[in-house]
Design a protein around this motif. Structure first.
Motif, PDB file in Angstrom:
ATOM      1  N   ARG A  43     112.740  50.840  27.804  1.00 18.23           N
ATOM      2  CA  ARG A  43     113.886  51.760  27.528  1.00 18.23           C
ATOM      3  C   ARG A  43     113.876  52.225  26.081  1.00 18.23           C
ATOM      4  NH1 ARG A  43     118.636  48.601  29.817  1.00 18.23           N
ATOM      5  NH2 ARG A  43     119.465  50.732  30.267  1.00 18.23           N
ATOM      6  N   SER A  44     113.199  52.128  25.176  1.00 23.16           N
ATOM      7  CA  SER A  44     113.293  52.545  23.791  1.00 23.16           C
ATOM      8  C   SER A  44     112.465  54.153  23.535  1.00 23.16           C
ATOM      9  CB  SER A  44     112.574  51.660  22.937  1.00 23.16           C
ATOM     10  OG  SER A  44     113.287  50.611  23.105  1.00 23.16           O
ATOM     11  N   GLU A  45     112.347  54.801  24.593  1.00 22.26           N
ATOM     12  CA  GLU A  45     111.649  56.218  24.488  1.00 22.26           C
ATOM     13  C   GLU A  45     112.499  56.782  23.531  1.00 22.26           C
ATOM     14  OE1 GLU A  45     110.037  59.695  27.121  1.00 22.26           O
ATOM     15  OE2 GLU A  45     112.000  58.502  27.843  1.00 22.26           O
ATOM     16  N   GLY A  46     111.514  57.385  22.567  1.00 27.04           N
ATOM     17  CA  GLY A  46     112.144  58.135  21.150  1.00 27.04           C
ATOM     18  C   GLY A  46     112.353  57.562  20.300  1.00 27.04           C
ATOM     19  N   LYS A  47     112.026  56.362  20.255  1.00 34.35           N
ATOM     20  CA  LYS A  47     112.165  55.542  19.109  1.00 34.35           C
ATOM     21  C   LYS A  47     110.801  54.659  18.992  1.00 34.35           C
ATOM     22  CE  LYS A  47     116.945  54.746  20.002  1.00 34.35           C
ATOM     23  NZ  LYS A  47     117.896  53.579  20.615  1.00 34.35           N
ATOM     24  N   PRO A  48     109.757  55.267  18.263  1.00 31.30           N
ATOM     25  CA  PRO A  48     108.286  54.593  18.624  1.00 31.30           C
ATOM     26  C   PRO A  48     108.172  53.435  17.827  1.00 31.30           C
ATOM     27  CG  PRO A  48     108.433  56.957  17.247  1.00 31.30           C
ATOM     28  CD  PRO A  48     109.734  56.645  17.860  1.00 31.30           C
ATOM     29  N   LYS A  49     108.753  53.467  16.574  1.00 34.56           N
ATOM     30  CA  LYS A  49     108.720  51.916  15.887  1.00 34.56           C
ATOM     31  C   LYS A  49     109.386  50.981  16.543  1.00 34.56           C
ATOM     32  CE  LYS A  49     108.331  53.930  11.109  1.00 34.56           C
ATOM     33  NZ  LYS A  49     109.023  53.965   9.850  1.00 34.56           N
ATOM     34  N   LEU A  50     110.452  51.031  17.464  1.00 30.48           N
ATOM     35  CA  LEU A  50     110.945  50.032  18.040  1.00 30.48           C
ATOM     36  C   LEU A  50     110.280  49.532  19.384  1.00 30.48           C
ATOM     37  CD1 LEU A  50     113.471  48.260  17.834  1.00 30.48           C
ATOM     38  CD2 LEU A  50     114.602  50.025  19.371  1.00 30.48           C
ATOM     39  N   GLN A  51     109.873  50.701  19.977  1.00 28.67           N
ATOM     40  CA  GLN A  51     108.938  50.651  21.083  1.00 28.67           C
ATOM     41  C   GLN A  51     107.487  49.860  20.951  1.00 28.67           C
ATOM     42  OE1 GLN A  51     108.069  54.316  23.120  1.00 28.67           O
ATOM     43  NE2 GLN A  51     108.483  53.545  25.218  1.00 28.67           N
ATOM     44  N   ARG A  52     106.841  50.164  19.660  1.00 27.24           N
ATOM     45  CA  ARG A  52     105.805  49.362  19.278  1.00 27.24           C
ATOM     46  C   ARG A  52     106.203  47.863  19.214  1.00 27.24           C
ATOM     47  NH1 ARG A  52     104.541  54.270  16.709  1.00 27.24           N
ATOM     48  NH2 ARG A  52     102.526  55.046  17.767  1.00 27.24           N
ATOM     49  N   LEU A  97     101.391  55.539  22.127  1.00 18.57           N
ATOM     50  CA  LEU A  97     102.494  55.334  23.083  1.00 18.57           C
ATOM     51  C   LEU A  97     102.789  56.727  24.164  1.00 18.57           C
ATOM     52  CD1 LEU A  97     105.495  54.321  20.684  1.00 18.57           C
ATOM     53  CD2 LEU A  97     104.415  52.870  22.242  1.00 18.57           C
ATOM     54  N   GLU A  98     102.721  56.354  25.128  1.00 20.62           N
ATOM     55  CA  GLU A  98     102.937  57.175  26.351  1.00 20.62           C
ATOM     56  C   GLU A  98     104.068  56.832  27.279  1.00 20.62           C
ATOM     57  OE1 GLU A  98      99.645  59.158  28.522  1.00 20.62           O
ATOM     58  OE2 GLU A  98      98.648  59.520  26.518  1.00 20.62           O
ATOM     59  N   ARG A  99     105.056  57.494  27.603  1.00 19.33           N
ATOM     60  CA  ARG A  99     106.099  56.818  28.308  1.00 19.33           C
ATOM     61  C   ARG A  99     105.569  56.068  29.928  1.00 19.33           C
ATOM     62  NH1 ARG A  99     110.596  54.817  29.355  1.00 19.33           N
ATOM     63  NH2 ARG A  99     111.946  55.385  31.153  1.00 19.33           N
TER      64      ARG A  99
END
Length: 181
Positions: free
Chosen positions: A78-87, A152-154
């Motif tokens: 759900r954190s697409e567009g926020k790469p640091k958070l997604q990682r 990162l890839e959605r």
């Protein structure tokens, strides 16, 4: 005449290959668990005795670890567009997955001696087969979370999260069946 979609929105997990994988995994685990149930009916005394050697509290804690990892994976998706958070969420999901592996291996170390008892052999063969197959899935997908955090890839994050939730569902069936019944 059917309408053709012209949107550029990414596929949210509806990929046929993903769903073939998901249903294949559910079928494989379903067959293993059905075999376990049949054998537990045929050998109720030895299964009851063998279960005394299990660690349901540790397995219960491990359930919390696994579900928390799934929650982190969902947050990553759900954190697409926020790469640091997604990682961060992917790496937390992976770390908790690896913690599950470590705790399960610790649990195995205390059960291994009982598995040598010939009267408990049927139970422990099925137990190690089913939980080991599940453990291999946890370790593999946790490693894939680490790799996915690098690039990162959605679609990859959604696919891995979906598979992780299947692993969660399988454990949520296995845990009460093996440890609490």
């Amino acid at each position: 005449m059917a309408a053709i979609s012209t949107t550029d929105e990414p596929d949210e997990g509806g990929d046929l290959l993903l769903w073939v994988l998901v249903w294949g995994e559910l079928a494989a685990f379903g067959i293993l668990l059905l075999g376990y149930v049949v054998m537990s009916v045929l050998h109720p005394e030895s299964f009851a005795l063998a279960k005394l050697h299990l660690a349901p509290r540790l397995a219960g804690f491990n359930t919390i670890v696994l579900l928390t990892s799934g929650w982190q994976a969902a947050l990553a998706a759900r954190s697409e567009g926020k790469p640091k958070l997604q990682r961060l969420f992917l790496l937390l999901a992976a770390a908790l997955g690896f913690l599950f592996v470590v705790l399960k291996i610790m649990e195995y170390s205390s059960e291994w001696t009982a598995a040598g008892d010939a009267s408990l052999q049927t139970f422990f063969e099925l137990y190690f087969l089913i939980t080991g197959f599940h453990l291999a899935h946890v370790a593999f997908v946790a490693a894939l979370f680490v790799l996915a955090s690098i690039r990162l890839e959605r679609s990859t994050v959604v696919m891995l999260t979906t598979v992780w939730h299947v692993i969660d569902i399988v454990w949520l069936v296995m845990f009460p069946l093996i440890y609490l019944s």
